[in-house]
Scaffold this motif. Structure first.
Motif, PDB file in Angstrom:
ATOM      1  N   SER A  54       1.291  -1.447  -0.181  1.00 47.06           N
ATOM      2  CA  SER A  54      -0.206  -0.068  -0.045  1.00 47.06           C
ATOM      3  C   SER A  54       0.711   0.988  -0.757  1.00 47.06           C
ATOM      4  O   SER A  54       0.145   2.125  -0.236  1.00 47.06           O
ATOM      5  N   MET A 106     -10.716  -6.480 -11.981  1.00 47.95           N
ATOM      6  CA  MET A 106      -9.342  -6.239 -11.048  1.00 47.95           C
ATOM      7  C   MET A 106      -9.708  -5.950  -9.865  1.00 47.95           C
ATOM      8  O   MET A 106      -9.582  -6.408  -8.607  1.00 47.95           O
ATOM      9  N   ASN A 107     -10.067  -4.839  -9.292  1.00 43.79           N
ATOM     10  CA  ASN A 107     -11.521  -4.727  -8.488  1.00 43.79           C
ATOM     11  C   ASN A 107     -11.766  -5.556  -7.569  1.00 43.79           C
ATOM     12  O   ASN A 107     -11.530  -5.477  -6.571  1.00 43.79           O
ATOM     13  N   GLU A 108     -12.487  -5.842  -8.194  1.00 47.42           N
ATOM     14  CA  GLU A 108     -13.936  -6.683  -7.887  1.00 47.42           C
ATOM     15  C   GLU A 108     -12.977  -7.903  -7.644  1.00 47.42           C
ATOM     16  O   GLU A 108     -13.252  -8.363  -5.826  1.00 47.42           O
ATOM     17  N   ILE A 110      -9.735  -8.106  -6.580  1.00 42.04           N
ATOM     18  CA  ILE A 110      -8.999  -7.848  -5.239  1.00 42.04           C
ATOM     19  C   ILE A 110     -10.216  -8.005  -4.214  1.00 42.04           C
ATOM     20  O   ILE A 110      -9.743  -8.631  -2.728  1.00 42.04           O
ATOM     21  N   SER A 111     -10.881  -7.488  -4.135  1.00 38.00           N
ATOM     22  CA  SER A 111     -12.023  -7.393  -2.969  1.00 38.00           C
ATOM     23  C   SER A 111     -12.083  -8.711  -2.569  1.00 38.00           C
ATOM     24  O   SER A 111     -12.741  -9.153  -1.347  1.00 38.00           O
ATOM     25  N   LYS A 123       0.815  -3.922  -6.475  1.00 35.22           N
ATOM     26  CA  LYS A 123      -0.321  -3.950  -8.039  1.00 35.22           C
ATOM     27  C   LYS A 123       0.131  -3.028  -9.193  1.00 35.22           C
ATOM     28  O   LYS A 123       2.077  -2.414  -7.910  1.00 35.22           O
ATOM     29  N   ARG A 130      -2.712  -4.193 -16.380  1.00 35.23           N
ATOM     30  CA  ARG A 130      -2.429  -3.615 -14.467  1.00 35.23           C
ATOM     31  C   ARG A 130      -2.435  -5.338 -14.107  1.00 35.23           C
ATOM     32  O   ARG A 130      -2.474  -6.466 -15.240  1.00 35.23           O
ATOM     33  N   ALA A 132      -1.661  -7.585  -9.896  1.00 35.98           N
ATOM     34  CA  ALA A 132      -2.345  -7.370  -9.085  1.00 35.98           C
ATOM     35  C   ALA A 132      -1.451  -8.537  -8.233  1.00 35.98           C
ATOM     36  O   ALA A 132      -1.550  -9.607  -8.618  1.00 35.98           O
ATOM     37  N   GLU A 148      -4.920  -8.048 -15.995  1.00 35.75           N
ATOM     38  CA  GLU A 148      -6.166  -7.776 -16.485  1.00 35.75           C
ATOM     39  C   GLU A 148      -5.353  -6.626 -17.332  1.00 35.75           C
ATOM     40  O   GLU A 148      -5.186  -5.440 -17.714  1.00 35.75           O
TER      41      GLU A 148
END
Length: 150
Positions: A54, A106-108, A110-111, A123, A130, A132, A148
């Protein structure tokens, strides 16, 4: 998305961390009778926006890609900056770093993984997509990379 956590069960890539990408690339090309691929360097932070635990990271790596039928073999030589690549080399030495899967959303994904206590480690962006890295070492015994593509 399918009931599969990633929405895919097709391994796209296996990646190996190395200390000397030139030498190891030569060895793979010779062993398999392949042309040695071009070695590329990942983009600087201004383009890659790399995040490691992060936090922004200037980490870069040299990469070589061998197309091995339906699977791609990636060699990674990390630089000295903090990254999952550097951490792996320092803690485990050379060897398999991750297996990769192409995902949509991707974000979905990861979540969804984070709700299963599988944290995001690193990431970044690359031209055309991208990536991760997710910490699946404990449950799966290898790290998973999500790719992705645009």
């Amino acid at each position: 998305m399918s009931s599969n956590t990633l929405g895919s069960n097709v391994i796209t890539q296996v990646a190996i961390i190395v200390k000397d990408i030139e030498s190891v690339s030569d060895n793979y090309a010779d062993f398999f009778g392949l042309d040695k691929p071009n070695i590329v360097t990942t983009d600087p932070y201004e383009k890659s926006e790399t995040q490691y635990h992060s936090k922004p990271s200037e980490a870069r790596a040299k990469l070589a890609f061998f197309d091995m039928g339906s699977l791609q073999l990636e060699l990674i030589e990390p630089d000295e900056h903090p990254s999952t690549w550097r951490e792996h080399l320092e803690e485990h030495g050379e060897g398999v770093h991750h297996i990769a899967f192409v995902v949509k959303g991707m974000n979905e994904v990861i979540s969804k993984l984070e709700t299963k206590n599988i944290p995001l480690i690193q990431k970044g962006e690359y031209e055309g997509g991208r990536y991760a890295y997710m910490d699946t070492q404990d449950p799966l015994k290898v790290m998973i990379e999500l790719l992705e593509n645009d």
